[in-house]
Design an enzyme around this catalytic site. Structure first.
Site, PDB file in Angstrom:
ATOM      1  N   ASP A 236      -2.197  24.429  42.022  1.00 20.90           N
ATOM      2  CA  ASP A 236      -3.280  23.515  41.634  1.00 20.90           C
ATOM      3  C   ASP A 236      -3.104  23.148  40.156  1.00 20.90           C
ATOM      4  O   ASP A 236      -2.260  23.727  39.460  1.00 20.90           O
ATOM      5  CB  ASP A 236      -4.607  24.263  41.866  1.00 20.90           C
TER       6      ASP A 236
ATOM      7  N   GLU B 159      -1.061  18.668  37.139  1.00 23.82           N
ATOM      8  CA  GLU B 159      -0.803  17.276  36.683  1.00 23.82           C
ATOM      9  C   GLU B 159       0.020  17.230  35.396  1.00 23.82           C
ATOM     10  O   GLU B 159       0.777  16.269  35.255  1.00 23.82           O
ATOM     11  CB  GLU B 159      -2.134  16.536  36.506  1.00 23.82           C
TER      12      GLU B 159
ATOM     13  N   ASP C  89      -9.726  16.735  44.893  1.00 25.46           N
ATOM     14  CA  ASP C  89     -11.181  16.922  44.917  1.00 25.46           C
ATOM     15  C   ASP C  89     -11.914  15.690  45.427  1.00 25.46           C
ATOM     16  O   ASP C  89     -12.496  14.918  44.665  1.00 25.46           O
ATOM     17  CB  ASP C  89     -11.667  17.303  43.523  1.00 25.46           C
TER      18      ASP C  89
HETATM   19  O1  MIG Z   1     -11.437  21.882  39.289  1.00 25.73           O
HETATM   20  O2  MIG Z   1      -9.409  26.390  41.512  1.00 25.73           O
HETATM   21  O3  MIG Z   1      -8.611  20.796  43.383  1.00 25.73           O
HETATM   22  O4  MIG Z   1      -9.343  22.726  45.241  1.00 25.73           O
HETATM   23  O5  MIG Z   1     -10.938  24.846  44.341  1.00 25.73           O
HETATM   24  C1  MIG Z   1     -11.310  23.204  39.507  1.00 25.73           C
HETATM   25  C2  MIG Z   1     -10.627  25.747  41.593  1.00 25.73           C
HETATM   26  C3  MIG Z   1      -9.896  23.643  39.783  1.00 25.73           C
HETATM   27  C4  MIG Z   1      -9.351  22.191  41.612  1.00 25.73           C
HETATM   28  C5  MIG Z   1      -8.829  22.130  43.004  1.00 25.73           C
HETATM   29  C6  MIG Z   1      -9.807  22.795  43.922  1.00 25.73           C
HETATM   30  C7  MIG Z   1      -9.988  24.235  43.507  1.00 25.73           C
HETATM   31  C8  MIG Z   1     -10.468  24.297  42.058  1.00 25.73           C
HETATM   32  N1  MIG Z   1      -9.558  23.570  41.184  1.00 25.73           N
END
Ligand code: MIG
Length: 810
Positions: free
Chosen positions: A431, A434, A509
């Protein structure tokens, strides 16, 4: 969806906009761009035609295949950087024959499939279909570069009836015509249709005009913009803030062939483990271990299928990547073993941010954070141009990021996953890659961050869009090394072209809204057309509560999508299927059971994507390329070439229109035949998803189960839906679903042909050299054949004896 690609203001507002803004400033900005000069000389080699121009630029056209030509331009003063791309999987192409002809005004290259005409002055390139001589794509003006800012740009003529597909993950409708899109990986929680850019950048598109298609991959990872006729009717253009004008042109005319070539160039999705196709449950975040196990128990008690549970960031010790919070998960190995006994795998999140944790002189005996310590000692963390560490801010607070362009840093990062695989973690969820940085999510203040980039030391502007690709690579290769007898499962949020080689994608998200559910269809279809076959979105959505209706409708759609994962954000509502009342829960159960019954077809179709690149989730246009009704049809889709789904993706509606392309169709639920080439209004109460089978298909299915490993596929049920001539074909692909043995040919494929009551089953084939090295089913099993023909149903059952057969079904 019957909506415009972008919100269209009222006519009054639109004209006000035009009055106050000169039209030219809306267009792709051509000021300061110096056009390339006319051709002054050329050299031919076995594989290339190299042009030199009056302004000292070089343009190299490389003929890689009869339908694949690369155009690489170096402008004056532009350093010839090493010819390397992180996106490309295949650089070694067999030689192909082509002819060069010259005239005073033009040079022209002819392959078996493409003709490329290069007008000398001005330098303009036209691609034609060598057989039909139909122009596929033409420069609208010479390629150009701004020597001051290093911006490069190209423009292609926009056809009057030209349509565009692909461009990766875009929150937009299927047909990208009239849109403008930026490639700059961005953390955009709560995005809606029109939000751009979002997480992924895949600068590849397919153009469609007069039933013929071509593909164009602009391999430049700098921030780029694609104007698909947004600024006017004359051209479509792409421009990048740096890097080279380096693009690959794919001849069609078939869309499937283009995607196949594109994925030959940038790589194809590896076969995932079968369990990755099972239903998955996530939450931000489940903890402690007992809570996770309660969720598992609910699933089993409620007879709801589940294969995977996810641990989000709270399993870690204060968000330190590759650590465990031992109060929440005192014995992770025992915990995963208990779940494994119930047929449930555990996937953990791994974020790129490594907690910045230098020694505190006041606490000389405090435990040290080894990931930080080692990364510093080995100099694996990114630094700015002035040599200082790039310190960002993410969940652990101050954080460092690894330079994944260094091979040894990738191997080191990969090895750290041992802390997870050793305790039974089955897959990795990457995650925030980016990479997101709370200090500045835009990246503007990080442009001086330097990447090793094979010793060339290039800047952030080139690497932001590549960061997730290289992190996914490190993760995938790490898992391969740690568990050589298991297929890696990596899921990523950001990516660039080629990321499909290492990771599957979820669309970040999204919102718990019907609009967000509707957007799944064009997004999954476009990702598939861009080489990314294994996709999915949070069900029923990440942000928001939603209601029983959204839960039901989102599960109907998701039941057919490769990644079928329920997820929801922190300090919001619970999203598990039982949280919206028993009526909605029953609907979810029905569709999850359907998914597991369809698993043989789902797996067979996914293997086709793995082998050929042709996506699993398809817009109708991919199957019916000449059907203009399908050009922007994105509220229905196909899975493989046999299943057509028309889920309801609008609130309150209990029916909808379904478009049936030419041919014979069958209602999946009632087996009623339906004539194609028409639009029908069909009922779709909340517990129903309109689903159809294309006449001419044989659909392999099996019994329902609550996880993919619960039972063997027995009996295997082949549902036969003859076309108007009474014929049908189908295949079934099987392997062990877990190990890389299929790469050595240990799989099993059977083909079935039905022709007016006579069914022919082929002997199973594998891919190994020795015919006995074929995947063997784990237990004896039965085959069941059901023919849905002319209102009656005929059946036949027999033991699978592994032999070819010719069976009359009467
Ligand atoms: O914005 O790890 O897209 O699926 O639950 C928070 C916490 C960071 C973004 C991910 C989301 C995940 C969340 N992360």
């Amino acid at each position: 969806m019957n909506r415009a690609p972008f919100p269209i203001p009222s006519v009054v507002a639109a004209s006000a906009l035009l009055l106050s803004t000169p039209a030219a400033s809306l267009a792709l900005d051509w000021t300061n761009l110096a056009p390339i000069g006319p051709v002054s000389s050329h050299t031919r080699t076995a594989r290339t035609l190299e042009l030199r121009t009056a302004d000292n630029s070089t343009v190299t056209l490389s003929i890689l295949a009869p339908d694949l030509v690369r155009v690489r331009t170096l402008f004056p003063g532009q350093p010839a950087s090493p010819d390397h791309s992180w996106a490309i999987a295949k650089t070694d192409w067999p030689s192909t024959t082509w002819q060069l002809s010259e005239s005073p005004t033009a040079l022209s290259i002819t392959t078996a499939e493409l003709e490329i005409v290069i007008n000398r002055d001005p330098l303009l390139i036209t691609f034609l279909d060598a057989k039909t001589k139909q122009p596929l794509n033409r420069d609208e003006r010479p390629m150009a570069r701004d020597p001051k800012t290093a911006r490069v740009a190209a423009a292609k003529k926009l056809g009057f009836d030209e349509h565009f597909y692909g461009l990766g993950e875009k929150a937009a409708r299927l047909d990208k015509r009239r849109g403008r899109f930026t490639m700059w990986n961005s953390d955009t929680p709560g995005y809606v249709e029109g939000t751009d850019p979002i997480y992924q950048s895949i600068p590849f598109y397919i153009g469609w005009e007069n039933n013929a298609c071509y593909g164009l991959f602009y391999d430049n990872s700098h921030r780029s913009t694609f104007d698909m006729g947004w600024s006017g009717q004359d051209y479509t253009g792409f421009t990048a803030e740096g890097g080279e004008l380096d693009y690959y042109f794919f001849g069609g005319p078939s869309m499937k062939k283009i995607i196949s070539r594109y994925t030959e160039l940038t790589g194809r999705m590896p076969m995932p483990p079968l369990w990755a196709l099972g239903h998955q449950q996530s939450r931000y975040s489940y903890y402690p271990d007992t809570m996770v196990e309660r969720v598992a128990a609910e699933y089993r008690q409620r007879d709801l299928p589940l294969d995977v549970l996810y641990l989000d960031i709270h399993y870690m010790d204060a968000y330190r990547v590759f650590t465990w919070d031992k109060t929440r998960f005192p014995d992770p190995a025992a915990f995963t073993a208990r779940l494994d006994k119930q047929g449930i795998k555990v996937v953990t999140i791994v974020d790129p941010g490594v907690k910045y944790e230098p020694a505190d002189p006041a606490k000389p005996n405090a435990p040290r954070y080894a990931v930080y310590e080692e990364g510093i000692a080995k100099d694996y963390f990114l630094r700015r141009k002035d040599g200082s560490l790039y310190i960002g801010e993410v969940w652990p607070g101050k954080s460092l990021f690894v330079d994944y362009t260094k091979a040894d840093a990738r191997a080191w990062w990969g090895d750290w996953h041992r802390s997870l695989t050793d305790v039974g973690i089955a897959g990795i969820w990457t995650d925030m890659n980016e990479p997101s940085d709370f200090i500045d999510k835009s990246g503007a203040t990080q442009m001086d961050v330097v990447f090793d980039d094979l010793g060339t030391r290039t800047l952030y502007g080139k690497h932001r869009n590549l960061f997730a690709l290289n992190m996914a690579r490190a993760t995938y290769e790490g898992l391969q090394k740690l568990k050589p007898d298991r297929r890696p499962f990596v899921i990523t949020r950001a990516g660039y072209a080629g990321v499909q080689r290492y990771a599957v994608v979820w669309t970040g998200d999204n919102n718990v809204t019907m609009d967000s559910v509707a957007l799944n269809i064009p997004m999954f279809a476009s990702l598939g057309l861009s080489g990314q076959a294994f996709v999915g979105a949070d069900v029923p959505g990440f942000i928001g509560r939603g209601d029983a209706e959204i839960l039901a409708r989102s599960y109907q759609l998701a039941s057919l999508v490769p990644l079928c994962r329920n997820h929801g954000t922190i300090d919001y509502y619970d999203h598990e299927p039982w949280r919206y009342g028993s009526y909605a829960e029953g609907i979810v159960r029905k569709f999850l059971k359907l998914r597991y019954r369809l698993m043989p077809y789902i797996y067979t179709t996914l293997e086709e994507a793995h082998r050929t690149g042709v996506p699993y989730f398809r817009p109708l246009l991919l199957e019916f390329q000449t059907d203009t009704n399908a050009l922007n049809l994105d509220d229905q889709f196909m899975i493989g070439d046999a299943l057509l789904a028309a889920p309801v993706v609008r609130a309150i509606e209990r029916g909808r229109e379904v478009y049936f392309p030419a041919g014979l169709w069958y209602d999946f639920w009632t087996h009623t035949p339906i004539n194609g080439a028409q639009t029908l209004r069909v009922d779709a109460p909340l517990d129903h998803m309109p689903l159809y089978v294309r006449g001419g298909s044989i659909l392999p299915t099996t019994v329902e189960m609550n996880h993919t490993g619960e039972k063997p596929w027995s009996p295997l049920r082949f549902a036969i839906y003859p076309d108007a001539e009474g014929r049908a074909t189908g295949t079934l692909y099987e392997d062990d679903g877990l190990t890389p043995a299929h790469l050595k040919g240990i799989f099993r494929r059977i083909s079935l042909t039905y022709d007016n009551n006579v069914l022919t089953i082929s002997a199973p084939v594998g891919g190994a050299l020795r015919p006995d090295q074929i995947y063997q089913p784990t237990a004896p099993r039965d085959f069941e054949f059901t023919v849905h023909a002319h209102g009656k149903t005929l059946s036949h059952r027999r033991r699978d004896d592994g032999q070819a057969h010719r069976i009359e079904i009467k």
